[in-house]
Write a protein that holds these residues in place. Structure first.
Motif, mmCIF file in Angstrom:
data_model
loop_
_atom_site.group_PDB
_atom_site.id
_atom_site.type_symbol
_atom_site.label_atom_id
_atom_site.label_comp_id
_atom_site.label_asym_id
_atom_site.label_seq_id
_atom_site.Cartn_x
_atom_site.Cartn_y
_atom_site.Cartn_z
ATOM 1 N N ILE A 40 39.964 50.137 43.309
ATOM 2 C CA ILE A 40 39.933 48.937 44.150
ATOM 3 C C ILE A 40 40.087 49.319 45.617
ATOM 4 O O ILE A 40 39.502 48.698 46.505
ATOM 5 C CB ILE A 40 41.019 47.943 43.703
ATOM 6 C CG1 ILE A 40 40.767 47.529 42.246
ATOM 7 C CG2 ILE A 40 41.071 46.722 44.614
ATOM 8 C CD1 ILE A 40 41.873 46.694 41.630
ATOM 9 N N ASP A 91 42.564 52.602 40.208
ATOM 10 C CA ASP A 91 41.560 51.758 39.563
ATOM 11 C C ASP A 91 40.324 51.546 40.422
ATOM 12 O O ASP A 91 39.444 50.742 40.056
ATOM 13 C CB ASP A 91 42.182 50.405 39.205
ATOM 14 C CG ASP A 91 43.291 50.542 38.172
ATOM 15 O OD1 ASP A 91 43.320 51.572 37.461
ATOM 16 O OD2 ASP A 91 44.141 49.634 38.077
ATOM 17 N N GLU A 105 47.922 41.786 43.188
ATOM 18 C CA GLU A 105 47.415 40.898 42.143
ATOM 19 C C GLU A 105 46.183 40.141 42.627
ATOM 20 O O GLU A 105 45.201 39.962 41.883
ATOM 21 C CB GLU A 105 48.508 39.912 41.710
ATOM 22 C CG GLU A 105 49.626 40.540 40.897
ATOM 23 C CD GLU A 105 49.095 41.186 39.622
ATOM 24 O OE1 GLU A 105 48.317 40.527 38.892
ATOM 25 O OE2 GLU A 105 49.430 42.356 39.358
ATOM 26 N N ARG A 106 46.214 39.681 43.872
ATOM 27 C CA ARG A 106 45.065 38.960 44.432
ATOM 28 C C ARG A 106 43.830 39.861 44.475
ATOM 29 O O ARG A 106 42.717 39.438 44.132
ATOM 30 C CB ARG A 106 45.398 38.446 45.834
ATOM 31 C CG ARG A 106 44.322 37.535 46.423
ATOM 32 C CD ARG A 106 44.435 37.436 47.920
ATOM 33 N NE ARG A 106 44.127 38.702 48.574
ATOM 34 C CZ ARG A 106 42.880 39.154 48.744
ATOM 35 N NH1 ARG A 106 41.834 38.477 48.275
ATOM 36 N NH2 ARG A 106 42.675 40.309 49.353
ATOM 37 N N ARG A 112 43.183 42.455 42.640
ATOM 38 C CA ARG A 112 42.700 42.710 41.280
ATOM 39 C C ARG A 112 41.890 41.519 40.774
ATOM 40 O O ARG A 112 40.825 41.677 40.133
ATOM 41 C CB ARG A 112 43.867 42.981 40.345
ATOM 42 C CG ARG A 112 44.530 44.326 40.576
ATOM 43 C CD ARG A 112 45.614 44.629 39.552
ATOM 44 N NE ARG A 112 46.213 45.938 39.806
ATOM 45 C CZ ARG A 112 45.650 47.085 39.473
ATOM 46 N NH1 ARG A 112 44.464 47.090 38.862
ATOM 47 N NH2 ARG A 112 46.256 48.237 39.737
ATOM 48 N N ALA A 113 42.391 40.321 41.063
ATOM 49 C CA ALA A 113 41.667 39.118 40.626
ATOM 50 C C ALA A 113 40.321 39.022 41.337
ATOM 51 O O ALA A 113 39.295 38.637 40.731
ATOM 52 C CB ALA A 113 42.506 37.879 40.922
ATOM 53 N N GLU A 114 40.315 39.389 42.620
ATOM 54 C CA GLU A 114 39.063 39.357 43.386
ATOM 55 C C GLU A 114 38.067 40.348 42.833
ATOM 56 O O GLU A 114 36.841 40.091 42.791
ATOM 57 C CB GLU A 114 39.399 39.669 44.848
ATOM 58 C CG GLU A 114 38.223 39.592 45.805
ATOM 59 C CD GLU A 114 37.780 38.162 46.085
ATOM 60 O OE1 GLU A 114 36.622 37.990 46.514
ATOM 61 O OE2 GLU A 114 38.589 37.228 45.877
ATOM 62 N N GLN A 115 38.564 41.486 42.384
ATOM 63 C CA GLN A 115 37.693 42.544 41.843
ATOM 64 C C GLN A 115 37.009 42.091 40.558
ATOM 65 O O GLN A 115 35.882 42.499 40.259
ATOM 66 C CB GLN A 115 38.521 43.809 41.585
ATOM 67 C CG GLN A 115 37.735 44.993 41.078
ATOM 68 C CD GLN A 115 37.021 45.725 42.208
ATOM 69 O OE1 GLN A 115 37.066 45.318 43.351
ATOM 70 N NE2 GLN A 115 36.347 46.814 41.865
ATOM 71 N N LYS A 116 37.666 41.229 39.795
ATOM 72 C CA LYS A 116 37.127 40.788 38.501
ATOM 73 C C LYS A 116 36.039 39.735 38.633
ATOM 74 O O LYS A 116 35.319 39.482 37.683
ATOM 75 C CB LYS A 116 38.269 40.245 37.633
ATOM 76 C CG LYS A 116 39.258 41.313 37.176
ATOM 77 C CD LYS A 116 40.376 40.707 36.366
ATOM 78 C CE LYS A 116 41.369 41.761 35.929
ATOM 79 N NZ LYS A 116 42.518 41.156 35.161
ATOM 80 N N LYS A 117 35.957 39.120 39.803
ATOM 81 C CA LYS A 117 34.970 38.038 39.969
ATOM 82 C C LYS A 117 33.543 38.592 39.988
ATOM 83 O O LYS A 117 33.295 39.685 40.446
ATOM 84 C CB LYS A 117 35.250 37.285 41.280
ATOM 85 C CG LYS A 117 36.527 36.468 41.225
ATOM 86 C CD LYS A 117 36.719 35.717 42.534
ATOM 87 C CE LYS A 117 37.986 34.862 42.501
ATOM 88 N NZ LYS A 117 38.201 34.139 43.772
#
Length: 467
Positions: free
Chosen positions: A389, A387, A459-460, A462-467
């Motif tokens: 990341i 993905d 998971e962290r 991925r969440a950081e990437q979405k910000k």
């Protein structure tokens, strides 16, 4: 005793003593000098069998040649190799060369992380990987040099670049006494088979086998003790092959049948085609005790991917030939089954067949469980690369890669490497060496912990990437 036989014994003794006298005479110049320069070496040789056996009169020149005659020309002294030992120990040298220790230097060089290390660690400094891996012969030419066929040898070219570290046999039969009894002692193995990724010595000594050996005054079966030693199980009958079914990394090749079943279970047409293509390249057969099921086949394929052995399409890389086919890091069913039955026969000298079968089956299950946990972590990190990341480091052909060891650049990938080289190793090795604490608290427990850390970190990220 018949008179003719008695005469033959005395003649042999006289000839032997005469040869010894001549050897000692030719040896005298070396002894005179080295008694001052290296007195320990002189003492060790003359207390060992090769220095005292009247029927085997050896002197310094046998191993070191006769060109070195003064303190100034010491560089002319040659150093022995297994070829030197071959004259008297041909069967043992042949066994050694057919086994895994012979390939240790080559196996070290197949690791991607090696090429980032200073020479003091991986070269003639012999202070890290090379210090143990020098038991292998230098000069094998593998897939990295474009050879995908049988392993070739350069005839001594690489070894000629190293003054020290080509003796090989002295890893166990240490200089200069070269005692057989020393090489039969488990402590002879402890210098290499200990520590971070393969604490077999610690596992053995904390098992009932090792404790019994110690209680019996460090006497194994060959000395009237009760317990098997490392050599009892891994060198049955003195065979110098030193091979086991699972091998150092607990890798074995998925079989043609294993991969065909996996291919039949997937819906993705591209993946199915890739798996069917892979199946055609693999050996046919079944593993005794515990064969790979569909899930385990997938888990094992993922492990081969992060070892740079299979690519992202599950096809063999050049490292497949280099590591699996040539360095023999993974077993096929025929070899695995032969070595497994050989080990079982050793165990059955003390234990019942039913007990031995149950023991090996449960240890195999430990490998399977550890592989599945590891595969979860692999898929999480692979997903981060897929993905975008995580980015493949410059100069790397494959990523993620546990073959890069501590050269990995992100905490999540360093955890992946630790699972493979430390915790998974200790889990399965502890199980087979009957060291319960190593298997559980040094292996399985931190393996599970670090898998959970990786899943949470993924998971962290991925969440950081979405910000």
């Amino acid at each position: 005793m018949p008179r003719w036989r008695m005469l033959g014994v005395w003649m042999g003794l006289l000839l032997g003593l005469g040869g010894l006298a001549m050897a000692k005479q030719s040896d005298s110049a070396c002894v005179q000098c080295h008694t001052d320069v290296t007195p320990g070496v002189v003492h060790q040789f003359h207390e060992g069998r090769m220095g005292t056996n009247a029927y085997l009169p050896l002197d310094c020149s046998t191993c070191h040649g006769s060109a070195h005659t003064t303190a100034e020309d010491f560089a002319k002294a040659t150093f022995p190799t297994p070829d030197t030992c071959m004259g008297c120990h041909a069967d043992k040298v042949e066994q050694f060369r057919a086994g895994k220790h012979e390939l240790a230097w080559y196996a070290m060089k197949t690791q991607s992380a090696l090429h980032a290390q200073p020479s003091a660690i991986v070269g003639e400094g012999y202070r890290g990987c090379s210090g143990c891996h020098k038991i292998g012969r230098k000069g094998y030419i593998g897939a990295e040099a474009g050879n995908t066929g049988p392993l070739k040898w350069d005839g001594g070219e690489e070894a000629s670049q190293y003054r020290y570290g080509n003796a090989q046999c002295d890893a166990c039969h240490t200089r200069h006494s070269f005692k057989k009894t020393e090489a039969q002692d488990p402590r002879a193995c402890s210098n290499c088979h200990m520590g971070f990724d393969h604490p077999q010595w610690e596992m053995y000594m904390s098992s009932k086998h090792g404790i019994t050996w110690d209680i019996d005054g460090n006497r194994g079966w060959d000395q009237g003790g009760r317990a098997p030693t490392c050599q009892t199980c891994h060198m049955p009958g003195g065979n110098h092959n030193v091979e086991t079914a699972w091998g150092f990394l607990a890798l074995r090749l998925p079989t043609k049948e294993n991969v065909e079943k996996l291919a039949a279970s997937v819906d993705d047409a591209g993946l199915k085609a890739n798996l069917q293509k892979l199946a055609k390249l693999l050996p046919s057969g079944h593993y005794i005790d515990l064969d790979d099921d569909v899930q385990w086949t997938l888990d094992r394929a993922l492990i081969l991917q992060v070892n740079e052995i299979l690519d992202q399409n599950f096809q063999p890389t050049e490292r497949f030939f280099e590591i699996v086919a040539q360095a023999r890091a993974a077993r096929g069913p025929e070899e695995f089954n032969r070595l497994r039955l050989q080990m079982k026969a050793t165990c059955q000298q003390c234990h019942s067949k039913e007990y031995v079968d149950d023991f090996f089956l449960n240890a195999d299950k430990i490998v399977k469980l550890a592989d599945h946990e590891f595969a979860k972590a692999i898929q999480a990190v692979q997903g981060l690369y897929r993905d975008g990341i995580l980015k493949k480091p410059e100069g790397w052909k494959w990523a993620p890669s546990v073959a890069q060891y501590y050269e990995n650049l992100t905490p999540i990938e360093l955890d992946l490497y630790l699972i493979y080289m430390e915790y998974r190793q200790r889990t399965f090795q502890g199980a087979f060496h009957i060291s319960n604490d190593y298997m559980h608290w040094y292996g399985w427990a931190p393996l599970k912990e670090h898998v959970n850390r990786i899943l949470a970190e993924a998971e962290r990220m991925r969440a950081e990437q979405k910000k």
